[in-house]
Design a protein around this motif. Structure first.
Motif, PDB file in Angstrom:
ATOM      1  N   GLU A  18       0.851  -1.187   0.000  1.00 56.95           N
ATOM      2  CA  GLU A  18       0.000   0.000   0.000  1.00 56.95           C
ATOM      3  C   GLU A  18       0.887   1.238   0.000  1.00 56.95           C
ATOM      4  O   GLU A  18       1.868   1.300   0.741  1.00 56.95           O
ATOM      5  CB  GLU A  18      -0.916   0.002   1.218  1.00 56.95           C
ATOM      6  N   MET A  19       0.535   2.199  -0.845  1.00 57.18           N
ATOM      7  CA  MET A  19       1.340   3.420  -0.972  1.00 57.18           C
ATOM      8  C   MET A  19       0.554   4.617  -0.454  1.00 57.18           C
ATOM      9  O   MET A  19      -0.496   4.966  -0.988  1.00 57.18           O
ATOM     10  CB  MET A  19       1.731   3.640  -2.436  1.00 57.18           C
ATOM     11  N   LEU A  20       1.072   5.228   0.619  1.00 57.45           N
ATOM     12  CA  LEU A  20       0.490   6.458   1.149  1.00 57.45           C
ATOM     13  C   LEU A  20       0.961   7.619   0.283  1.00 57.45           C
ATOM     14  O   LEU A  20       2.132   7.675  -0.110  1.00 57.45           O
ATOM     15  CB  LEU A  20       0.939   6.678   2.591  1.00 57.45           C
ATOM     16  N   GLY A  21       0.058   8.553  -0.004  1.00 54.40           N
ATOM     17  CA  GLY A  21       0.455   9.675  -0.835  1.00 54.40           C
ATOM     18  C   GLY A  21      -0.360  10.924  -0.577  1.00 54.40           C
ATOM     19  O   GLY A  21      -1.528  10.849  -0.173  1.00 54.40           O
ATOM     20  N   ASN A  22       0.275  12.079  -0.766  1.00 52.65           N
ATOM     21  CA  ASN A  22      -0.458  13.341  -0.801  1.00 52.65           C
ATOM     22  C   ASN A  22      -0.028  14.089  -2.054  1.00 52.65           C
ATOM     23  O   ASN A  22       1.153  14.053  -2.433  1.00 52.65           O
ATOM     24  CB  ASN A  22      -0.230  14.171   0.473  1.00 52.65           C
ATOM     25  N   PHE A  23      -0.992  14.716  -2.723  1.00 54.10           N
ATOM     26  CA  PHE A  23      -0.760  15.252  -4.063  1.00 54.10           C
ATOM     27  C   PHE A  23      -1.295  16.670  -4.180  1.00 54.10           C
ATOM     28  O   PHE A  23      -2.318  17.025  -3.593  1.00 54.10           O
ATOM     29  CB  PHE A  23      -1.445  14.360  -5.109  1.00 54.10           C
ATOM     30  N   SER A  24      -0.567  17.443  -4.976  1.00 51.28           N
ATOM     31  CA  SER A  24      -0.999  18.804  -5.286  1.00 51.28           C
ATOM     32  C   SER A  24      -1.003  18.967  -6.795  1.00 51.28           C
ATOM     33  O   SER A  24       0.015  18.728  -7.457  1.00 51.28           O
ATOM     34  CB  SER A  24      -0.046  19.834  -4.665  1.00 51.28           C
ATOM     35  N   PHE A  25      -2.167  19.361  -7.341  1.00 53.21           N
ATOM     36  CA  PHE A  25      -2.290  19.573  -8.774  1.00 53.21           C
ATOM     37  C   PHE A  25      -2.305  21.083  -9.035  1.00 53.21           C
ATOM     38  O   PHE A  25      -3.354  21.714  -9.153  1.00 53.21           O
ATOM     39  CB  PHE A  25      -3.557  18.902  -9.313  1.00 53.21           C
ATOM     40  N   GLY A  26      -1.088  21.664  -9.031  1.00 53.26           N
ATOM     41  CA  GLY A  26      -0.967  23.092  -9.260  1.00 53.26           C
ATOM     42  C   GLY A  26      -1.362  23.939  -8.067  1.00 53.26           C
ATOM     43  O   GLY A  26      -1.656  25.138  -8.210  1.00 53.26           O
ATOM     44  N   ASP A  27      -1.341  23.381  -6.877  1.00 51.76           N
ATOM     45  CA  ASP A  27      -1.738  24.130  -5.670  1.00 51.76           C
ATOM     46  C   ASP A  27      -0.505  24.325  -4.782  1.00 51.76           C
ATOM     47  O   ASP A  27       0.390  25.081  -5.123  1.00 51.76           O
ATOM     48  CB  ASP A  27      -2.864  23.384  -4.959  1.00 51.76           C
ATOM     49  N   TYR A  28      -0.424  23.643  -3.630  1.00 50.52           N
ATOM     50  CA  TYR A  28       0.732  23.840  -2.750  1.00 50.52           C
ATOM     51  C   TYR A  28       1.988  23.231  -3.376  1.00 50.52           C
ATOM     52  O   TYR A  28       1.915  22.391  -4.283  1.00 50.52           O
ATOM     53  CB  TYR A  28       0.465  23.273  -1.354  1.00 50.52           C
ATOM     54  N   PHE A  29       3.162  23.658  -2.868  1.00 54.96           N
ATOM     55  CA  PHE A  29       4.405  23.163  -3.471  1.00 54.96           C
ATOM     56  C   PHE A  29       5.433  22.821  -2.396  1.00 54.96           C
ATOM     57  O   PHE A  29       5.068  22.299  -1.331  1.00 54.96           O
ATOM     58  CB  PHE A  29       4.931  24.180  -4.480  1.00 54.96           C
ATOM     59  N   LYS A  30       6.684  23.101  -2.594  1.00 55.38           N
ATOM     60  CA  LYS A  30       7.772  22.588  -1.759  1.00 55.38           C
ATOM     61  C   LYS A  30       7.627  22.958  -0.283  1.00 55.38           C
ATOM     62  O   LYS A  30       7.840  22.121   0.597  1.00 55.38           O
ATOM     63  CB  LYS A  30       9.124  23.091  -2.268  1.00 55.38           C
ATOM     64  N   ARG A  31       7.289  24.198  -0.005  1.00 60.48           N
ATOM     65  CA  ARG A  31       7.257  24.628   1.398  1.00 60.48           C
ATOM     66  C   ARG A  31       6.265  23.799   2.188  1.00 60.48           C
ATOM     67  O   ARG A  31       6.581  23.298   3.275  1.00 60.48           O
ATOM     68  CB  ARG A  31       6.905  26.119   1.487  1.00 60.48           C
TER      69      ARG A  31
END
Length: 877
Positions: free
Chosen positions: A89-102
């Protein structure tokens, strides 16, 4: 840092990112949707590729998931090492053009240090060597000690796959302690030893690679992070490998309980326990997502995993099917995150059990063949022919054969195996190929400029159309003339194209003096362009011509009756047999339909009658059949049945008959169940392990069935000289009694004949070397007479060895028998009759006291019988 269970870790992660404004999405299916580049989902971001590319708008710009994944490239390593597994199982959080590195870095650090309370001094961060921005954020804003920061090259910390979006990444490592290290003074992050474990990977997708090494910054960079749940659990639970994690360990304990083998006592048995534990997790989830065992694609992966696990069960000394018993533990351990597994538990269990039982029937024979090969020290490579036989006859996947033989250092000629497999597939394709419209379309035929066909056939059976393209012999042409066959593409059509198991419509195209029969209708792979396979019967037609398109309405009506009946049949099967019944395929024609479904034993006569009566009951109730288009979630809320493992769009077509049958379907249907007239099951049988098939009829098909059955009954009445059809059963029973009496009389006469002839055969023979040898060719005798004579001879003369022959229609039959005393001296009827038959161009054998054989050269019978004495004397003690 507190010990945390795997299920709790999953929930903590998802809840944490929900608190950061991320939408929690359920795990996508292991079966990729609209993505031919993957066989099975193998990463957290794989199902969301179209969100990243912008092809599909994501439900929210911030998303978090726990995605189930299957990876099989290292399948041979699973079990041998404690690191490798096929399911994770792979845990993930994703941003599609929203939040970034910080945000990505700060939240990752917050989750580890505050939520999970990992000690800061145990955490290390790697970055891409040129990513100064990331270094500054980690050290100055997040607060990571520079001594715990590591710069690595492109191979380790830059994510890209050819052209397209790409970018640097940061990885978070956990230091497991010096005792887990290699002892080298320069041991650190990136070392191959077990000390520093990479737990979380944060990918900063900020560039577009043109494929030539030129990187352009994206206007809207993305975040894609991935963290293996099992690996995180290893860290949080202080264990060395995923097989010691709580939920996975509970599955292994169940396997140990069944097999009686304890983990940790022996390395060989540990390997087998790890293989079984991993593979039963994978297969349970795969079947839950609609994958069925087969010899291709996803089904092959499933079959390979199941058979590999079953073989390792035998290596543990357990030969009975048992994998299916472990399913309940897999489901129970994953219930909180995947409740749908519980709903499908009965089905998953049955699929695995049937596959195990099927493999068990052939595995011993295959293993004997493999063991014989491995015992032969001269064999260094298994031939492709033998590998193919193991696959085709004994059900051994080529990978399993290679794995077993590799344990003894024996190679397999895989190239030759693949050649034989291709030849077999080509034979199958050639056998299936028909004269459908798609057979006339060459792969090279360019139809990219042709507009999408407007299908109006749900509501209209005729319309005016314009010819957009004509294809003859795989080439586009401007016109087609009388007597020629071609594929005609129309801008608008009432003809249903073959799809979903329903055959394509037939009918006519007309315009002025032009007429063409539409022999079949199919469509291109995209489903956008309809192909009308036509034979021009009069005149000619050109691209741009206007034509009148008319469907054969009577044939269409018969097809719709059968398609609606298929829906009613599925509902009735689920009602009578249980909810494990799922459609596994269907064919709907105008004359009949066949319906394949998941079930694991032959239906009883009582069950067939129940199903047939229930469908007819719904026909007699005259239920309106409704067709609606609606959002997929609304359809699911209605309880609509979907094809197991099939992919659907956001809007689906639903066909319903009250609440008895509600299904996703794109086919054509009757307006009312009463239109079906009557329903009749023609036959039921097996098509594959765990899959049954029913062939059934409606309307005119039932009338034809009744008429044909009645004609057959009247034919029997005529043969039995019975005037009343009601008496046909009684007449057949009387005929059976008469035939049995005659057969008994014939048998008695044969016995008498045999006794009469035996005394003549014995005359002139003597006991020599302890046996009396009797040989003869018997005229006008069949196999039964020869057998009876031999039986009588051995029972009445203990010292006799008798061999008899008879010739009928150019074929030779031999029979041989040995009395008790002859047997004791070493005579063997099976070996004797085999030697005699071989002398006359045949073969055979049997038991030592009685045996039969056949031969093809009647002119050699006398010679063959002359060899009996030498054959017998060579056996005597």
């Amino acid at each position: 840092m507190q010990w945390t269970g795997l299920n709790e870790l999953r929930e903590k992660f998802l809840s944490f990112f929900e608190s950061k404004g991320c939408l929690r999405l359920p795990s996508f299916s292991l079966v990729p949707k609209d993505d031919n580049s993957l066989l099975l989902i193998n990463s957290g971001m794989a199902p969301m590729k179209k969100y990243f590319t912008g092809e599909i708008t994501p439900p929210r710009k911030r998303v978090t998931t726990c995605q189930k994944c299957i990876r099989t490239p290292d399948i041979e390593r699973v079990g041998i090492t404690a690191r490798h597994g096929t399911f994770f199982e792979m845990l993930g959080n994703f941003s599609f053009g929203d939040y970034f590195k910080r945000e990505a870095t700060a939240w990752a650090w917050e989750f580890f240090t505050e939520v999970l309370e990992m000690p800061v001094d145990k955490l290390y961060v790697s970055i891409y060597q040129d990513d100064d921005e990331a270094y500054k954020i980690w050290t100055e804003e997040v607060g990571v000690d520079p001594s715990h920061m590591v710069r690595l090259g492109k191979e380790d910390n830059f994510w890209e796959h050819g052209s397209g979006p790409c970018g640097p990444c940061s990885e978070i490592y956990f230091d497991r302690g010096e005792d887990k290290g290699c002892g080298s003074p320069d041991c650190g992050v990136g070392c191959e030893c077990d000390r520093f474990v990479e737990v979380w990977n944060l990918v900063f997708t900020q560039f577009e690679n043109d494929g030539n090494g030129n990187y352009t910054p994206l206007d809207h960079p993305n975040i894609d992070t991935g963290m293996g749940l099992e690996r995180l659990a290893c860290v949080m639970q202080g264990v060395d490998n995923l097989f010691l994690v709580d939920t996975i360990q509970n599955i292994m304990k169940h396997i140990s309980q069944i097999t009686g083998v304890e983990y940790g006592k022996d390395e060989k048995s540990d390997i087998s326990l790890r293989v079984i534990t991993d593979h039963i997790r994978s297969t349970t989830f795969m079947i839950g997502d609609g994958v069925m065992p087969s010899n291709e694609g996803k089904g092959y992966v499933l079959r390979r995993l199941l058979r590999r696990a079953a073989r390792h069960g035998r290596l543990l000394g357990y030969k009975e099917p048992f994998l299916y018993k472990v399913c309940d533990t897999v489901i129970k351990e994953n219930l909180t995150a995947y409740p749908e597994l519980k709903e499908k538990e009965e089905f998953i269990t049955k699929v695995i059990k049937v596959e195990e039982e099927s493999f068990a029937k052939t595995i011993d024979q295959g293993l004997r063949m493999l063991n014989a090969i491995m015992d032969n020290n001269a064999v260094k490579t298994l031939s492709g022919e033998d590998a193919f036989k193991l696959n085709d006859t004994y059900g051994f996947p080529i990978d399993l054969t290679r794995e077993i033989l590799s344990e003894k250092g024996i190679k397999v000629d895989v190239d030759r195996f693949q050649e034989l497999l291709k030849e077999q597939k080509k034979r199958s394709r050639d056998a299936r190929k028909n004269a459908g419209a798609d057979a006339w379309i060459s792969e090279a035929t360019d139809l990219t400029d042709v507009a999408k066909t407007d299908f109006v056939g749900y509501s209209e059976l005729s319309c005016d159309s314009t010819v957009l393209a004509i294809v003859r012999d795989g080439e586009r042409v401007d016109s087609v003339n009388e007597g020629e066959s071609a594929v005609i593409v129309l801008d608008k059509t009432p003809f249903y194209a073959e799809s979903g198991g329903q055959v394509g419509d037939t009918g006519v195209l007309e315009s002025g003096n032009f007429t063409a029969d539409v022999d079949d209708t199919t469509k291109d792979p995209s489903g956008n362009i309809y192909f009308h396979a036509c034979t021009v019967t009069c005149g000619s037609v050109s691209v741009g011509s206007k034509v009148s398109s008319t469907v054969d309405s009577e044939r269409r009506a018969d097809i719709t009756r059968n398609h609606t009946a298929a829906h009613l049949l599925q509902a009735a099967l689920r009602d009578v047999l249980g909810n494990h019944v799922q459609q596994a395929g269907q064919l709907v024609t105008d004359s009949y339909f066949r319906f394949d479904f998941t079930h694991f034993e032959a239906m009883t006569a009582k069950e067939l009658i129940e199903v047939e009566n229930l469908v007819n009951k719904k026909i007699f109730e005259a239920i309106e059949v409704k067709t609606q288009e609606m959002p997929i979630e609304e359809a699911k809320n209605l309880g609509a049945m979907a094809l197991f493992g099939e992919k659907y769009g956001d809007v689906v077509r639903v066909v319903s008959a009250d609440d008895f049958s509600i299904e996703f379907c794109g086919g054509t249907h009757a307006k009312n169940t009463s239109n079906l007239g009557l329903f009749k099951i023609r036959q039921e049988g097996s098509v594959a392990a765990g899959v049954r098939r029913i062939e059934a009829l409606t309307g005119n098909g039932v009338l034809n069935y009744i008429n044909n059955t009645n004609a057959a009954i009247m034919g029997v009445c005529s043969a039995l000289k019975i005037s009343n059809p009601k008496a046909v059963v009684e007449g057949a029973q009387k005929a059976e009694i008469l035939i049995k009496g005659q057969q008994k009389e014939i048998s008695e006469l044969n016995s008498k004949l045999a006794v009469a002839q035996l005394s003549e055969l014995f005359a002139g023979t003597e006991v020599e070397n302890g046996v009396r040898i009797v040989t003869s060719q018997v005229d006008n005798a069949n196999a039964d007479v020869l057998r009876t004579m031999c039986e009588r001879a051995k029972d009445s003369a203990p010292k006799v060895v008798i061999v008899l022959a008879a010739v009928n229609d150019g074929k030779v039959t031999f029979a041989a028998a040995c009395g008790k005393e002859a047997l004791a001296l070493g005579a063997n009827a099976g070996k004797i009759v085999k030697a005699v038959a071989q002398a006359a161009g045949g073969n055979g054998g049997g038991k030592p006291d009685m045996a039969m054989a056949g031969a093809k050269e009647p002119e050699k019978v006398e010679f063959a019988l002359s060899t009996v004495k030498d054959t017998v004397y060579s056996m005597l003690k």
